[in-house]
Every structure is written in structure tokens, then in C-alpha cells.
Design a protein around this motif. Sequence first.
Motif, PDB file in Angstrom:
ATOM      1  N   ARG A  15       0.919  -1.175   0.032  1.00 53.29           N
ATOM      2  CA  ARG A  15      -0.021  -0.082  -0.161  1.00 53.29           C
ATOM      3  C   ARG A  15       0.858   1.245  -0.103  1.00 53.29           C
ATOM      4  O   ARG A  15       0.373   2.297  -0.556  1.00 53.29           O
ATOM      5  CB  ARG A  15      -0.887   0.058   1.184  1.00 53.29           C
ATOM      6  CG  ARG A  15      -1.976  -0.542   0.804  1.00 53.29           C
ATOM      7  CD  ARG A  15      -3.232  -0.283   1.706  1.00 53.29           C
ATOM      8  NE  ARG A  15      -4.438  -0.477   1.349  1.00 53.29           N
ATOM      9  CZ  ARG A  15      -5.042  -1.626   1.882  1.00 53.29           C
ATOM     10  NH1 ARG A  15      -4.634  -2.158   2.865  1.00 53.29           N
ATOM     11  NH2 ARG A  15      -6.031  -2.157   1.161  1.00 53.29           N
ATOM     12  N   ASN A  16       2.026   1.184   0.611  1.00 51.36           N
ATOM     13  CA  ASN A  16       2.905   2.163   0.826  1.00 51.36           C
ATOM     14  C   ASN A  16       4.050   1.914  -0.319  1.00 51.36           C
ATOM     15  O   ASN A  16       4.585   0.853  -0.243  1.00 51.36           O
ATOM     16  CB  ASN A  16       3.502   2.309   2.105  1.00 51.36           C
ATOM     17  CG  ASN A  16       4.394   3.421   2.291  1.00 51.36           C
ATOM     18  OD1 ASN A  16       5.487   3.591   1.449  1.00 51.36           O
ATOM     19  ND2 ASN A  16       4.249   4.431   3.170  1.00 51.36           N
ATOM     20  N   SER A  17       3.997   3.102  -1.052  1.00 54.95           N
ATOM     21  CA  SER A  17       5.183   2.762  -2.297  1.00 54.95           C
ATOM     22  C   SER A  17       6.653   2.455  -1.644  1.00 54.95           C
ATOM     23  O   SER A  17       7.433   1.733  -2.409  1.00 54.95           O
ATOM     24  CB  SER A  17       5.319   4.014  -3.309  1.00 54.95           C
ATOM     25  OG  SER A  17       5.591   5.001  -2.501  1.00 54.95           O
ATOM     26  N   ILE A  18       7.150   3.029  -0.769  1.00 55.95           N
ATOM     27  CA  ILE A  18       8.330   2.869  -0.145  1.00 55.95           C
ATOM     28  C   ILE A  18       8.596   1.617   0.559  1.00 55.95           C
ATOM     29  O   ILE A  18       9.423   0.753   0.117  1.00 55.95           O
ATOM     30  CB  ILE A  18       8.661   3.747   0.956  1.00 55.95           C
ATOM     31  CG1 ILE A  18       8.407   5.487   0.572  1.00 55.95           C
ATOM     32  CG2 ILE A  18      10.072   3.735   1.786  1.00 55.95           C
ATOM     33  CD1 ILE A  18       9.523   5.584  -0.574  1.00 55.95           C
ATOM     34  N   THR A  19       7.369   0.775   1.117  1.00 58.16           N
ATOM     35  CA  THR A  19       7.671  -0.455   1.572  1.00 58.16           C
ATOM     36  C   THR A  19       7.257  -1.526   0.672  1.00 58.16           C
ATOM     37  O   THR A  19       7.945  -2.547   0.533  1.00 58.16           O
ATOM     38  CB  THR A  19       6.576  -0.798   2.767  1.00 58.16           C
ATOM     39  OG1 THR A  19       5.196  -0.577   2.322  1.00 58.16           O
ATOM     40  CG2 THR A  19       6.856  -0.018   3.815  1.00 58.16           C
TER      41      THR A  19
END
Length: 186
Positions: A15-19
Motif C-alpha cells: 500500500r505504501n510505495s516505499i515499503t
Amino acid sequence: MSFVDLPSLLLAIPRNSITAVGLPLALGVLSGKHTGKVVRSQWYNPYKTLYMPRVRPPNYVFPIVWPLLYISMGYASHLAVKALDTSTAETARAGASLGLSLYYAQLALNVAWSPLFFGMKQVGWALVDSLLLAGTTFYMTKTLDSCTESKSTYLLLPYCAWLCFATYLNGSIWWLNRGRTLNKNM
């Protein structure tokens, strides 16, 4: 298996682009932790132990290519979760769900390859893994194409191409060295 069956953590990560990008990068680093040492060892020496295919890139190419592929596959998983979260069409949600399940399957196969090939020096089992990995990744790419409006496909096609080449390399090494007794303690 539908995406609803996957643990919520597996849904939350991309959901989070970084993770989403960080997960495959971190797993790739962990999986290939000892690869450099083995590549410099006697066992992987193309002139002493293993017969190698004529067409193969220099060793320095791999640590450049793989992080780029991990970034692109991670971001493709982010796009798939966005499609799952925003789509109202059941077919798009089903495609995103299946694609994400395939994403985690291919990620597990990807992580297993380096320990099989370089760690355990099981070239044949690594080839089986590589074939399953390529097939799963191609199916994942096809599945995610429509639900992400082809955005994930552009990110995953270089990965698919590289997996074909990597499978060729693994298959060639297996073929050229079949029947030979390789000292796996090197």
C-alpha cells in the motif's frame, strides 16, 4: 487463493510505495548475501570448476540489474494494491487479487534461487526454481495488465526478459556440467 485470504500484512506492505519497493530489495539483499563470495570462489570459476555458456554478462552486471528489477517489481505490486483498493469492477478486483497472490509466490521463488544455486550449489534445483519463477512471473504480468491499465506490465516486462535470460544461463550451466562431479565444498 484470493487476495482476501492473504494475511493483512501482505496487503499493507505494498500500500505504501516505499515499503512496496523496500520489501523485494531487502529480500534480494538477504537472499544474495553470500553470492559475491561464492562467485569469487573456486567453485564458480569458469576456468577451473564450472563450464559456462559463451554468452553471459560479466559478474558486475548482476548487482546493477537486480536492484533495478526489485524496484520495478515492488512498484508494480504497489500499483496492483491501488487497483484492488480503487476498482469497483469485480473482474478488476479479482485480477488484482490473483496478481498479488502470484506476486508473493514469485517473490518466494526469487528469494529461494540464490541459496539453491550459490549456497547449496544445486544447479538443477535452481533451474527448476527458475522455470517456476519465470512462469509465475509471466502469468502475474498477464494477470495484472488489465487491472492496472498496463502500467504494471511496463514495469514487469524487463523482469520477464531478464528471467528468460537468467533461466538460459542456469539451464546452460546445468546442461554443460551435467554428469560431472562438482566439488561443492569449494
